[in-house]
Design a protein around this motif. Structure first.
Motif, short mmCIF file in Angstrom:
data_model
loop_
_atom_site.label_atom_id
_atom_site.label_comp_id
_atom_site.label_asym_id
_atom_site.label_seq_id
_atom_site.Cartn_x
_atom_site.Cartn_y
_atom_site.Cartn_z
N GLY A 29 0.78 -1.22 0.00
CA GLY A 29 0.00 0.00 0.00
C GLY A 29 0.82 1.28 0.00
N ARG A 232 -0.35 -9.02 0.42
CA ARG A 232 0.93 -9.68 0.67
C ARG A 232 0.72 -10.92 1.54
NH1 ARG A 232 3.73 -6.82 3.94
NH2 ARG A 232 2.09 -5.34 4.46
N LYS A 237 -1.65 -10.28 7.95
CA LYS A 237 -2.78 -10.15 7.02
C LYS A 237 -3.91 -11.13 7.35
CE LYS A 237 -1.46 -6.79 4.36
NZ LYS A 237 -2.29 -5.59 4.22
N LEU A 297 -0.85 -10.30 -8.59
CA LEU A 297 -1.82 -9.79 -9.56
C LEU A 297 -1.31 -8.46 -10.08
CD1 LEU A 297 -5.12 -10.69 -7.62
CD2 LEU A 297 -3.95 -12.02 -9.40
N GLU A 327 -10.25 -0.70 -3.06
CA GLU A 327 -10.16 -1.16 -4.46
C GLU A 327 -11.35 -2.08 -4.76
OE1 GLU A 327 -6.23 -2.89 -4.61
OE2 GLU A 327 -5.26 -0.93 -4.57
N1 UDP Z 1 -1.39 -5.66 -4.67
C1 UDP Z 1 -1.12 -5.88 -6.01
N2 UDP Z 1 -0.95 -7.16 -6.45
C2 UDP Z 1 -1.01 -8.22 -5.62
C3 UDP Z 1 -1.28 -8.00 -4.24
C4 UDP Z 1 -1.46 -6.71 -3.80
O1 UDP Z 1 -1.05 -4.94 -6.80
O2 UDP Z 1 -0.84 -9.34 -6.07
C5 UDP Z 1 -1.63 -4.29 -4.22
C6 UDP Z 1 -3.07 -4.05 -3.83
O3 UDP Z 1 -3.86 -3.90 -4.98
C7 UDP Z 1 -2.95 -2.81 -2.97
C8 UDP Z 1 -1.60 -3.00 -2.30
O4 UDP Z 1 -0.89 -4.00 -3.03
O5 UDP Z 1 -2.94 -1.64 -3.76
C9 UDP Z 1 -1.75 -3.47 -0.86
O6 UDP Z 1 -2.10 -2.38 -0.07
P1 UDP Z 1 -2.80 -2.50 1.35
O7 UDP Z 1 -2.91 -1.13 1.90
O8 UDP Z 1 -4.08 -3.25 1.23
O9 UDP Z 1 -1.82 -3.41 2.22
P2 UDP Z 1 -0.25 -3.27 2.58
O10 UDP Z 1 0.48 -4.10 1.58
O11 UDP Z 1 0.12 -1.84 2.52
O12 UDP Z 1 -0.13 -3.85 3.95
#
Ligand code: UDP
Length: 440
Positions: A29, A232, A237, A297, A327
């Motif tokens: 994020g 992640r 998580k 993804l 999202e």
């Molecule tokens: N994300 C992504 N592809 C993946 C998994 C996660 O692009 O396979 C992105 C997701 O779409 C989001 C970010 O990683 O934009 C995760 O942000 P979040 O605030 O939910 O969690 P953080 O990783 O900061 O703990």
């Protein structure tokens, strides 16, 4: 020749490269926030430079994302990946390199917006050397995070002290939700200025695909009940809670129930180990035929997965904001989330989704089953979620609010003093400049 325009700003994200591939360990994020806020601020007339630490000699020093928005990678410490808890020692060099860069370019930033506590230290050091306004977003608060972990890292006391000094002394801290503001006041300090500006999301990309079309692309039949996790592989998580909840679902065996767990992982790293652990639980619970792991993804796939899902689950033990929830909401997919942190602000229970106590697999199971068993109601919640995000959480609205805050603070601040040019500083050559959007 110097440019010290008031609209020239730096976003600093020492660990959390805005040009990195998202969805793996240490890239989530925060990286998305810095890049998207930077791009949106640039669209609104700011000259945005985003600074991060270089973690490989193969990485470009500069990635130009848009005419007025670029990522600049500084060499500070070894050019290898270093976990966040071990990166503090690289910071003095990072500050020096940032100053060197300004001298090389003949520019001086009027404002820095720092991200995560490590960068707040950089901003505070920089402020000792040149006049500037500092705004900070924590992304994660040590005082909250450490309540949920049993082994405190050696850096814990430094982090807590830095987070306190930051809140008490810099120009303004941005809280991304009222819950985060409350945590700051209760657990960090009662002193210092806080403004609430939520995180944002791309409301054009998310929500651009219909569910039927998304399922066609992914080869999922229309009648399937799809539960999605995106994020992640990290114990925090709570993926285990989701897997155990699905194992208890009353729909198991009675419907084409599917669990998609999306996110990148690498063998030998902690995300790879967590993924193996989750796969082990899936096997043990007999969910092999239900669960799939599509891996990381990419930005073009994400909107398709969110649209294909009946429900998106965010089972985190702690979540400062949680971009995944908004999202999914932007994609008209209702969310079942843990009742923690910023998820309590984004997900309105019974309105845009459902909230459940963290780690409570029974409560998650009930919430998921309620939505899967009532498709018309679930669709209604998805529509309201979309409206909520459209109104308050597009990147453009977030950037407008950040821009207003910057302007208010800059009006009060003196213009930066012009730094003398340094004749003996080597300039970055054009061959290190990579094309728009490239990822090293
Ligand atoms: N994300 C992504 N592809 C993946 C998994 C996660 O692009 O396979 C992105 C997701 O779409 C989001 C970010 O990683 O934009 C995760 O942000 P979040 O605030 O939910 O969690 P953080 O990783 O900061 O703990």
């Amino acid at each position: 020749m110097f440019a010290n325009e008031k609209n020239r700003i730096a976003l600093i994200s020492v660990c959390g490269d805005p040009a990195a591939e998202i969805g793996q360990e240490e890239a989530g994020g925060q990286n998305v926030y810095v890049l998207q806020a930077g791009l949106a601020l640039a669209r609104q007339g700011w000259l945005v430079d985003m600074f991060t630490r270089r973690i490989s000699p193969d990485q470009a020093s500069i990635v130009q994302h848009a005419p007025n928005c670029r990522t600049i990678r500084l060499t500070a410490g070894p050019e290898t990946f270093i976990g966040r808890d071990a990166a503090f020692g690289c910071l003095p060099e990072f500050v020096d390199q940032l100053q060197t860069f300004q001298k090389q370019q003949g520019i001086q930033y009027s404002l820095v917006h720092t991200n995560y506590w490590l960068s707040s230290w950089v901003g505070m050091e920089l402020k000792k050397r040149q006049p500037l306004v500092q705004v900070h977003t924590y992304h994660s608060l040590g005082a909250v995070k450490y309540r949920t972990v049993s082994d405190l890292p050696a850096i814990a006391s430094t982090r807590l002290a830095t987070e306190k000094r930051c809140l008490e002394t810099i120009d303004c801290v941005v809280a991304t939700s009222p819950q985060e503001e409350k945590h700051m006041r209760q657990l960090v300090s009662t002193k210092g200025a806080i403004e609430i500006v939520p995180c944002g999301t791309d409301i054009e990309r998310f929500g651009s695909v219909e569910r039927s079309q998304a399922r066609q692309i992914l080869g999922i039949p229309p009648e399937a009940k799809v539960v999605l996790y995106v994020g992640r592989f990290d114990k925090r998580k709570g993926i285990e809670t989701l897997v155990r909840a699905i194992a208890k679902s009353s729909l198991r065996g009675n419907a084409d129930l599917r669990l998609i767990i999306g996110g990148g992982y690498r063998l030998g790293y902690s995300d790879g180990m967590e993924c193996d652990r989750i796969k082990g639980i899936v096997k043990e619970l007999g969910l092999d035929g239900i669960a799939t792991f599509p891996g990381r993804l990419s930005p073009d796939k994400l909107p398709v997965y969110y649209a294909a899902a009946n429900v998106c689950v965010v089972p985190s033990h702690y979540e400062p904001f949680g971009l995944v929830a908004i999202e999914a909401m932007a994609s008209r997919t209702p969310v079942v989330a843990s009742k923690v942190g910023g998820l309590q602000f984004t997900v309105i229970s019974e309105v845009t989704g459902l909230l459940a106590p963290p780690k409570d697999e029974e409560a998650f199971c009930q919430a998921i089953d309620r939505l899967l068993s009532n498709p018309a109601w679930a669709d209604e919640l998805g529509q309201i979620g979309r409206q909520r995000v459209e109104i308050a959480m597009s990147w453009d609205s977030v950037a407008s609010r950040l821009g207003c805050l910057y302007n208010q603070l800059l009006v009060k601040a003196p213009m930066p003093v012009k730094a003398p040019a340094s004749a003996n500083v080597k300039r970055l050559t054009p061959d290190v400049v990579k094309a728009k959007g490239s990822v090293a």
